[in-house]
Enzyme design. Structure first.
Site, PDB file in Angstrom:
ATOM      1  N   LYS A  13      15.319 -11.504  -3.749  1.00  0.00           N
ATOM      2  CA  LYS A  13      14.402 -11.144  -2.787  1.00  0.00           C
ATOM      3  C   LYS A  13      13.898  -9.789  -3.088  1.00  0.00           C
ATOM      4  CE  LYS A  13      15.798 -14.476   0.633  1.00  0.00           C
ATOM      5  NZ  LYS A  13      16.206 -14.739   2.095  1.00  0.00           N
ATOM      6  N   TYR A  53       8.500 -21.821   2.530  1.00  0.00           N
ATOM      7  CA  TYR A  53       9.169 -21.716   3.915  1.00  0.00           C
ATOM      8  C   TYR A  53       8.470 -22.826   4.796  1.00  0.00           C
ATOM      9  CZ  TYR A  53      11.744 -17.622   2.702  1.00  0.00           C
ATOM     10  OH  TYR A  53      12.531 -16.366   2.169  1.00  0.00           O
ATOM     11  N   ASN A 116      18.898 -10.090   3.148  1.00  0.00           N
ATOM     12  CA  ASN A 116      20.011 -10.818   2.576  1.00  0.00           C
ATOM     13  C   ASN A 116      19.964 -11.041   1.204  1.00  0.00           C
ATOM     14  OD1 ASN A 116      18.330 -13.173   2.259  1.00  0.00           O
ATOM     15  ND2 ASN A 116      19.653 -14.246   4.035  1.00  0.00           N
ATOM     16  N   HIS A 119      18.007 -15.520  -2.554  1.00  0.00           N
ATOM     17  CA  HIS A 119      17.721 -17.014  -1.870  1.00  0.00           C
ATOM     18  C   HIS A 119      18.400 -18.078  -2.896  1.00  0.00           C
ATOM     19  CE1 HIS A 119      15.832 -20.713  -0.744  1.00  0.00           C
ATOM     20  NE2 HIS A 119      15.560 -21.068  -1.737  1.00  0.00           N
ATOM     21  N   GLU A 132      11.908 -26.530  -5.067  1.00  0.00           N
ATOM     22  CA  GLU A 132      11.729 -25.230  -5.292  1.00  0.00           C
ATOM     23  C   GLU A 132      11.295 -24.977  -6.654  1.00  0.00           C
ATOM     24  OE1 GLU A 132      14.963 -23.586  -3.282  1.00  0.00           O
ATOM     25  OE2 GLU A 132      14.152 -23.864  -1.109  1.00  0.00           O
TER      26      GLU A 132
END
Length: 158
Positions: A13, A53, A116, A119, A132
């Protein structure tokens, strides 16, 4: 596709990219024996973010997810190996880095739920991988090849 396993989608990310962690994160998977079959450095736009998302569209944190994932470039890649999705998830650690075990990527590099670092496709979501991967890569972007260490990584036929 080689007989050694499934493909799974992973993305460093914007926070991971900005912190210079692409190589570190990629190395962990490679050292484990997972094989890189595709990779792409890109800036995600609103449209791609909203597709990525889509499942969270009704949730209160949706706007934050989209604005964060579009806030800087990401490094998206596809790994292949035995039970790859589950292996990757266990290496990545819990979604909230404060709950992630030390030794996991989030446990080692993250302190904040919204930052975080990485992904990874969810092994409990049937088809998340294919969905994805297809969002970020065309089939011709992915390369099928034997890595020279595969005989040392896998026992024959089990």
């Amino acid at each position: 596709m080689s007989h050694h396993g499934e493909r799974t989608f992973v993305m460093v990310k914007p926070d991971g990219v900005q912190r210079g962690l692409i190589g570190e994160i990629l190395s962990r998977f490679e050292e484990r024996g997972l094989k890189v079959v595709g990779g792409k450095f890109l800036q995600i736009d609103e449209e791609l973010a909203s597709e990525h998302y889509a499942e969270h569209e009704d949730k209160p944190f949706y706007d934050d997810l989209v604005s964060f994932i579009t806030s800087g470039p990401v490094f998206a890649f596809v790994l292949q190996g035995a039970d790859a999705t589950r292996q990757v998830r266990s290496m990545v650690g819990e979604t909230d880095p404060l709950e992630a075990d030390p030794g996991t990527i989030r446990g080692d590099y993250g302190l904040d739920l919204g930052r975080n670092v990485v992904h990874a496709s969810d092994h409990e979501d049937e088809g998340a991988n294919e969905r994805e991967i297809a969002l970020f890569f065309d089939e011709e972007d992915l390369v099928d090849y034997e890595r020279i260490d595969e005989t040392w990584l896998y026992e024959e036929d089990h």
